[in-house]
Design an enzyme around this catalytic site. Sequence first.
Site, mmCIF file in Angstrom:
data_model
loop_
_atom_site.group_PDB
_atom_site.id
_atom_site.type_symbol
_atom_site.label_atom_id
_atom_site.label_comp_id
_atom_site.label_asym_id
_atom_site.label_seq_id
_atom_site.Cartn_x
_atom_site.Cartn_y
_atom_site.Cartn_z
ATOM 1 N N GLN A 69 0.847 -1.202 0.000
ATOM 2 C CA GLN A 69 0.000 0.000 0.000
ATOM 3 C C GLN A 69 0.877 1.244 0.000
ATOM 4 O OE1 GLN A 69 -2.094 0.738 3.650
ATOM 5 N NE2 GLN A 69 -3.626 2.039 2.710
ATOM 6 N N GLY A 70 0.848 1.986 -1.067
ATOM 7 C CA GLY A 70 1.683 3.196 -1.181
ATOM 8 C C GLY A 70 0.850 4.451 -1.099
ATOM 9 N N GLU A 129 -10.428 -0.536 5.165
ATOM 10 C CA GLU A 129 -9.238 -0.798 5.972
ATOM 11 C C GLU A 129 -9.570 -0.675 7.453
ATOM 12 O OE1 GLU A 129 -5.983 1.917 5.239
ATOM 13 O OE2 GLU A 129 -4.675 0.926 6.662
ATOM 14 N N SER A 164 0.781 6.632 2.296
ATOM 15 C CA SER A 164 1.375 7.639 3.189
ATOM 16 C C SER A 164 2.707 8.169 2.666
ATOM 17 C CB SER A 164 1.629 7.036 4.564
ATOM 18 O OG SER A 164 0.447 6.468 5.058
ATOM 19 N N SER A 184 -5.156 7.042 12.548
ATOM 20 C CA SER A 184 -4.776 7.064 13.969
ATOM 21 C C SER A 184 -6.020 7.152 14.866
ATOM 22 C CB SER A 184 -3.847 8.247 14.248
ATOM 23 O OG SER A 184 -4.603 9.426 14.265
ATOM 24 N N ASN A 185 -5.862 6.751 16.122
ATOM 25 C CA ASN A 185 -7.018 6.744 17.013
ATOM 26 C C ASN A 185 -7.555 8.151 17.294
ATOM 27 O OD1 ASN A 185 -6.880 4.028 16.921
ATOM 28 N ND2 ASN A 185 -6.483 3.690 19.100
ATOM 29 N N GLU A 186 -6.683 9.160 17.232
ATOM 30 C CA GLU A 186 -7.190 10.527 17.391
ATOM 31 C C GLU A 186 -8.140 10.861 16.232
ATOM 32 O OE1 GLU A 186 -3.961 9.741 17.623
ATOM 33 O OE2 GLU A 186 -3.555 10.130 19.729
HETATM 34 C C1 LIG Z 1 3.370 0.180 11.580
HETATM 35 C C2 LIG Z 1 2.735 1.050 10.535
HETATM 36 C C3 LIG Z 1 2.428 0.508 9.294
HETATM 37 C C4 LIG Z 1 1.888 1.314 8.288
HETATM 38 N N1 LIG Z 1 1.682 0.754 7.044
HETATM 39 C C5 LIG Z 1 1.327 1.557 6.021
HETATM 40 C C6 LIG Z 1 1.258 1.038 4.680
HETATM 41 O O1 LIG Z 1 1.514 -0.142 4.423
HETATM 42 N N2 LIG Z 1 0.955 1.890 3.679
HETATM 43 C C7 LIG Z 1 0.655 3.188 3.905
HETATM 44 O O2 LIG Z 1 0.350 3.894 2.943
HETATM 45 N N3 LIG Z 1 0.710 3.732 5.153
HETATM 46 C C8 LIG Z 1 1.044 2.936 6.211
HETATM 47 N N4 LIG Z 1 1.127 3.467 7.491
HETATM 48 C C9 LIG Z 1 0.921 4.896 7.675
HETATM 49 C C10 LIG Z 1 -0.279 5.271 8.527
HETATM 50 O O3 LIG Z 1 -1.459 5.172 7.795
HETATM 51 C C11 LIG Z 1 -0.004 6.697 9.051
HETATM 52 O O4 LIG Z 1 1.093 6.596 9.950
HETATM 53 C C12 LIG Z 1 -1.189 7.291 9.764
HETATM 54 O O5 LIG Z 1 -2.192 7.611 8.827
HETATM 55 C C13 LIG Z 1 -0.818 8.546 10.582
HETATM 56 O O6 LIG Z 1 -0.151 9.476 9.785
HETATM 57 P P1 LIG Z 1 1.247 10.125 10.222
HETATM 58 O O7 LIG Z 1 2.163 9.016 10.647
HETATM 59 O O8 LIG Z 1 1.683 11.023 9.088
HETATM 60 O O9 LIG Z 1 0.940 10.974 11.496
HETATM 61 P P2 LIG Z 1 0.397 12.475 11.531
HETATM 62 O O10 LIG Z 1 -0.768 12.603 10.619
HETATM 63 O O11 LIG Z 1 1.549 13.409 11.328
HETATM 64 O O12 LIG Z 1 -0.113 12.568 13.016
HETATM 65 C C14 LIG Z 1 0.747 12.775 14.144
HETATM 66 C C15 LIG Z 1 -0.144 12.832 15.390
HETATM 67 O O13 LIG Z 1 -1.080 13.919 15.280
HETATM 68 C C16 LIG Z 1 -2.413 13.440 15.386
HETATM 69 N N5 LIG Z 1 -3.292 14.166 14.457
HETATM 70 C C17 LIG Z 1 -3.053 14.447 13.142
HETATM 71 N N6 LIG Z 1 -4.096 15.129 12.624
HETATM 72 C C18 LIG Z 1 -5.010 15.265 13.615
HETATM 73 C C19 LIG Z 1 -6.289 15.870 13.681
HETATM 74 N N7 LIG Z 1 -6.851 16.446 12.628
HETATM 75 N N8 LIG Z 1 -6.927 15.820 14.873
HETATM 76 C C20 LIG Z 1 -6.383 15.212 15.965
HETATM 77 N N9 LIG Z 1 -5.170 14.637 15.963
HETATM 78 C C21 LIG Z 1 -4.494 14.667 14.801
HETATM 79 C C22 LIG Z 1 -2.339 11.989 14.957
HETATM 80 O O14 LIG Z 1 -3.396 11.231 15.461
HETATM 81 C C23 LIG Z 1 -1.006 11.568 15.556
HETATM 82 O O15 LIG Z 1 -1.133 11.258 16.907
HETATM 83 C C24 LIG Z 1 1.630 2.679 8.543
HETATM 84 C C25 LIG Z 1 1.915 3.219 9.807
HETATM 85 C C26 LIG Z 1 2.466 2.435 10.787
HETATM 86 C C27 LIG Z 1 2.787 3.052 12.114
#
Ligand SMILES: Cc1cc2nc3c(=O)[nH]c(=O)nc-3n(C[C@H](O)[C@H](O)[C@H](O)COP(=O)(O)OP(=O)(O)OC[C@H]3O[C@@H](n4cnc5c(N)ncnc54)[C@H](O)[C@@H]3O)c2cc1C
Length: 383
Positions: A126-127, A244, A129, A368-370
Amino acid sequence: MRLELSTEDRAFRQEMAEFFTTEVPASIRTAVLEGQEISPDMIRESQRALNAAGLAVPHWPTEWGGRDWTDLQRHLWHEEMVRAGVPAPLPFNTSMIGPVLAQFASQEMKERFLPATANLDIWWSQGFSEPDAGSDLAGLRTTAVRDGEDWIVNGQKTWTTLGQYGDWIFTLVRTDPDAKKQLGISMLLIDMTSPGLEVRPIELIDGGHEVNEVWFTDVRVPGENLVGEVNQGWTMAKFLLGNERVGVAPVAMVKRMLARAKALAGDQLADPLTRARIAELENELLALELTALRVVAHSAGGAPHPASSVLKLRGTELQQAVSELMVDLAGPASLVPTAAEGSDVPLWARRAAPVYLNYRKASIYGGSNEIQRQIIARTILGL
Ligand SMILES: Cc1cc2nc3c(=O)[nH]c(=O)nc-3n(C[C@H](O)[C@H](O)[C@H](O)COP(=O)(O)OP(=O)(O)OC[C@H]3O[C@@H](n4cnc5c(N)ncnc54)[C@H](O)[C@@H]3O)c2cc1C
């Protein structure tokens, strides 16, 4: 309230249990039940056994291998599969790209990819993020620019789970930099052996290598690999992410983890605090299971019920709570390295801390859970 299965549903459950415990190799199931690492070959072997029996993609349209089951039957299928220790079919294939292709792709593309996707002849990654485009996915910056019939892709994806095994990657790319951000995105399927595509490992907190960065430098992608219409990618992304969220709610898996914790607790069950902690987790899990049944009963036309956010949120919280319980049950033994040769500390205790650390991920991925709390506040509570 009394929930009881009909005679037919009980027979169906029995049929599933029998298949899973006799047709999927015991060596694979034991590895899963004992919490050992599962290799890609084990996942392939098990998914192919399921697919040969028409049990890998029951939720797809029947034309592509679906079974037209009731939601309850799908729930029972999943529950028995997890209970038997059968590795779930690869979610990138069966819950993510498969349903998207079945819904949005051309007939040629469906014929080319869907059978191979169901049978795990193609391992999908899955590409989506990117750095700075996770929760705010629409901010993604990887570009695809037309060059004759082809697309030229440049940019970087991150957190690509199991990308080191990927044959193909489904990506979201920016095809119109001038449009409003959601409207300039398309979905491209990219062969991961394409020149200019590089997979780089990321080491995780438990020392494992399960996620990667994927870099694209002038990667040439045939025009026919575009899914649906150009700039329609956001619609497909929303469809995929909804599925998902349901897929990552680990109710059956937490049930198995908790049953195992109870079995391993041994003498510690004499401690009233430990008993109370387990009882509380069991109650929470039961409540979540009822929510799961409500969600399956109310998801229409492939669109998940908004309560699926509750499943993701509570499911992953409980998963983390049970992994924490395992560390406490193991006590200091949880600090013995998994690789310790000749150790007489049982493997489950040695794996407790790495598993606990690994499951920190569960409240981040799949939205994310938030973010789930935001969805619950808006769409369920109307805040
Ligand atoms: C182990 C793992 C596997 C993954 N596998 C894949 C994969 O195969 N393919 C893929 O495409 N992606 C993958 N992901 C990516 C995943 O979908 C993202 O990490 C996730 O969507 C969160 O984005 P971010 O890491 O950029 O965090 P950010 O969006 O930068 O968030 C950082 C923090 O801020 C909080 N936050 C952000 N926006 C808000 C808001 N509007 N309100 C309240 N809180 C907020 C978030 O909840 C988090 O706590 C994976 C992630 C992990 C950790």
